[in-house]
Scaffold this motif. Structure first.
Motif, PDB file in Angstrom:
ATOM      1  N   ILE A  37     -10.123  -9.770  -0.610  1.00  0.00           N
ATOM      2  CA  ILE A  37     -11.092  -9.939  -1.690  1.00  0.00           C
ATOM      3  C   ILE A  37     -10.790  -8.975  -2.838  1.00  0.00           C
ATOM      4  CG2 ILE A  37     -13.528  -9.578  -2.312  1.00  0.00           C
ATOM      5  CD1 ILE A  37     -14.182 -10.730   0.516  1.00  0.00           C
ATOM      6  N   CYS A  38     -10.317  -7.769  -2.487  1.00  0.00           N
ATOM      7  CA  CYS A  38     -10.006  -6.751  -3.504  1.00  0.00           C
ATOM      8  C   CYS A  38      -8.609  -6.922  -4.101  1.00  0.00           C
ATOM      9  CB  CYS A  38     -10.144  -5.364  -2.903  1.00  0.00           C
ATOM     10  SG  CYS A  38     -11.849  -4.903  -2.571  1.00  0.00           S
ATOM     11  N   GLY A  39      -7.842  -7.905  -3.631  1.00  0.00           N
ATOM     12  CA  GLY A  39      -6.556  -8.191  -4.243  1.00  0.00           C
ATOM     13  C   GLY A  39      -5.316  -7.766  -3.483  1.00  0.00           C
ATOM     14  N   ALA A  40      -5.477  -7.239  -2.287  1.00  0.00           N
ATOM     15  CA  ALA A  40      -4.309  -6.852  -1.477  1.00  0.00           C
ATOM     16  C   ALA A  40      -4.176  -7.853  -0.334  1.00  0.00           C
ATOM     17  CB  ALA A  40      -4.481  -5.446  -0.924  1.00  0.00           C
ATOM     18  N   VAL A  41      -3.102  -8.593  -0.328  1.00  0.00           N
ATOM     19  CA  VAL A  41      -2.884  -9.583   0.722  1.00  0.00           C
ATOM     20  C   VAL A  41      -2.278  -8.871   1.933  1.00  0.00           C
ATOM     21  CG1 VAL A  41      -1.782 -11.763   1.343  1.00  0.00           C
ATOM     22  CG2 VAL A  41      -2.569 -11.379  -1.004  1.00  0.00           C
ATOM     23  N   ILE A  42      -3.166  -8.446   2.814  1.00  0.00           N
ATOM     24  CA  ILE A  42      -2.771  -7.754   4.042  1.00  0.00           C
ATOM     25  C   ILE A  42      -3.465  -8.462   5.196  1.00  0.00           C
ATOM     26  CG2 ILE A  42      -2.801  -5.572   5.313  1.00  0.00           C
ATOM     27  CD1 ILE A  42      -2.875  -4.103   2.654  1.00  0.00           C
ATOM     28  N   GLU A  43      -2.681  -8.991   6.111  1.00  0.00           N
ATOM     29  CA  GLU A  43      -3.222  -9.743   7.247  1.00  0.00           C
ATOM     30  C   GLU A  43      -3.666  -8.796   8.359  1.00  0.00           C
ATOM     31  OE1 GLU A  43      -3.595 -13.010   7.147  1.00  0.00           O
ATOM     32  OE2 GLU A  43      -2.594 -13.220   5.212  1.00  0.00           O
ATOM     33  N   ARG A  44      -4.383  -9.328   9.327  1.00  0.00           N
ATOM     34  CA  ARG A  44      -4.888  -8.530  10.437  1.00  0.00           C
ATOM     35  C   ARG A  44      -3.771  -7.831  11.208  1.00  0.00           C
ATOM     36  NH1 ARG A  44      -4.509  -7.295  15.166  1.00  0.00           N
ATOM     37  NH2 ARG A  44      -3.199  -9.093  15.482  1.00  0.00           N
ATOM     38  N   ASP A  45      -2.675  -8.519  11.439  1.00  0.00           N
ATOM     39  CA  ASP A  45      -1.577  -7.890  12.178  1.00  0.00           C
ATOM     40  C   ASP A  45      -0.950  -6.751  11.385  1.00  0.00           C
ATOM     41  OD1 ASP A  45      -0.447  -9.857  10.414  1.00  0.00           O
ATOM     42  OD2 ASP A  45       1.429  -9.740  11.538  1.00  0.00           O
ATOM     43  N   SER A  46      -0.999  -6.832  10.071  1.00  0.00           N
ATOM     44  CA  SER A  46      -0.498  -5.744   9.243  1.00  0.00           C
ATOM     45  C   SER A  46      -1.411  -4.530   9.323  1.00  0.00           C
ATOM     46  CB  SER A  46      -0.348  -6.187   7.790  1.00  0.00           C
ATOM     47  OG  SER A  46       0.666  -7.160   7.678  1.00  0.00           O
ATOM     48  N   ILE A  47      -2.721  -4.747   9.452  1.00  0.00           N
ATOM     49  CA  ILE A  47      -3.661  -3.641   9.645  1.00  0.00           C
ATOM     50  C   ILE A  47      -3.308  -2.912  10.934  1.00  0.00           C
ATOM     51  CG2 ILE A  47      -6.076  -2.965  10.013  1.00  0.00           C
ATOM     52  CD1 ILE A  47      -5.585  -4.036   7.192  1.00  0.00           C
ATOM     53  N   SER A  48      -3.035  -3.666  11.975  1.00  0.00           N
ATOM     54  CA  SER A  48      -2.637  -3.074  13.252  1.00  0.00           C
ATOM     55  C   SER A  48      -1.376  -2.230  13.089  1.00  0.00           C
ATOM     56  CB  SER A  48      -2.411  -4.175  14.292  1.00  0.00           C
ATOM     57  OG  SER A  48      -1.917  -3.629  15.492  1.00  0.00           O
ATOM     58  N   ARG A  49      -0.383  -2.761  12.394  1.00  0.00           N
ATOM     59  CA  ARG A  49       0.867  -2.045  12.191  1.00  0.00           C
ATOM     60  C   ARG A  49       0.679  -0.808  11.319  1.00  0.00           C
ATOM     61  NH1 ARG A  49       3.878  -6.323   9.705  1.00  0.00           N
ATOM     62  NH2 ARG A  49       5.423  -4.745   9.202  1.00  0.00           N
ATOM     63  N   ILE A  50      -0.225  -0.877  10.340  1.00  0.00           N
ATOM     64  CA  ILE A  50      -0.531   0.308   9.524  1.00  0.00           C
ATOM     65  C   ILE A  50      -1.134   1.382  10.416  1.00  0.00           C
ATOM     66  CG2 ILE A  50      -2.111   1.215   7.767  1.00  0.00           C
ATOM     67  CD1 ILE A  50      -1.675  -1.466   6.238  1.00  0.00           C
ATOM     68  N   GLU A  51      -2.089   0.996  11.251  1.00  0.00           N
ATOM     69  CA  GLU A  51      -2.782   1.964  12.097  1.00  0.00           C
ATOM     70  C   GLU A  51      -1.861   2.637  13.110  1.00  0.00           C
ATOM     71  OE1 GLU A  51      -7.291   0.119  11.830  1.00  0.00           O
ATOM     72  OE2 GLU A  51      -6.229  -0.007  13.744  1.00  0.00           O
ATOM     73  N   ILE A  52      -0.861   1.935  13.596  1.00  0.00           N
ATOM     74  CA  ILE A  52       0.063   2.562  14.552  1.00  0.00           C
ATOM     75  C   ILE A  52       1.276   3.186  13.866  1.00  0.00           C
ATOM     76  CG2 ILE A  52      -0.673   1.164  16.504  1.00  0.00           C
ATOM     77  CD1 ILE A  52       1.845  -0.531  16.178  1.00  0.00           C
ATOM     78  N   GLY A  53       1.364   3.013  12.543  1.00  0.00           N
ATOM     79  CA  GLY A  53       2.408   3.697  11.785  1.00  0.00           C
ATOM     80  C   GLY A  53       3.730   2.976  11.662  1.00  0.00           C
ATOM     81  N   THR A  54       3.757   1.682  11.947  1.00  0.00           N
ATOM     82  CA  THR A  54       5.024   0.950  11.867  1.00  0.00           C
ATOM     83  C   THR A  54       5.154   0.125  10.591  1.00  0.00           C
ATOM     84  OG1 THR A  54       4.147  -0.910  13.149  1.00  0.00           O
ATOM     85  CG2 THR A  54       5.281   0.842  14.381  1.00  0.00           C
ATOM     86  N   ARG A  55       4.167   0.212   9.700  1.00  0.00           N
ATOM     87  CA  ARG A  55       4.234  -0.514   8.431  1.00  0.00           C
ATOM     88  C   ARG A  55       4.077   0.454   7.272  1.00  0.00           C
ATOM     89  NH1 ARG A  55       1.233  -2.522   4.331  1.00  0.00           N
ATOM     90  NH2 ARG A  55       1.655  -4.602   3.508  1.00  0.00           N
ATOM     91  N   PHE A  56       4.951   0.326   6.302  1.00  0.00           N
ATOM     92  CA  PHE A  56       4.886   1.106   5.072  1.00  0.00           C
ATOM     93  C   PHE A  56       3.635   0.703   4.291  1.00  0.00           C
ATOM     94  CE2 PHE A  56       5.973   1.611   0.561  1.00  0.00           C
ATOM     95  CZ  PHE A  56       6.321   2.952   0.544  1.00  0.00           C
TER      96      PHE A  56
END
Length: 81
Positions: A37-56
């Motif tokens: 909604i705020c303009g960042a196309v980030i999927e649920r699986d990307s949130i998971s990868r951000i939280e575990i540190g495997t996504r830039f």
């Protein structure tokens, strides 16, 4: 493009993203919806990868994450204000 690692992770905000999200009792899917909604196309699986540190995490994504989680960007970066 080369992605750098910092202490074995691709971001330093993942732990704080997880902490803020769980404090607010929202799911990864809910956070992904807020981000879109705020303009960042980030999927649920990307949130998971951000939280575990495997996504830039790009700087603009960090700003939108902070806004959607109602925290400061500095807090997400581990700088306690």
């Amino acid at each position: 493009m080369k992605i750098y690692d910092y202490n074995g992770k691709k971001n330093i905000c993942g732990d704080r993203v997880h902490e803020a999200r769980t404090r607010q009792r929202i799911t990864q899917a809910d956070l992904a919806a807020r981000l879109q909604i705020c303009g960042a196309v980030i999927e649920r699986d990307s949130i998971s990868r951000i939280e575990i540190g495997t996504r830039f995490v790009a700087d603009y994504e960090l700003m939108i994450l902070a806004k959607c989680l109602n925290v400061s960007p500095l807090w997400l970066l581990g700088v306690d204000e």
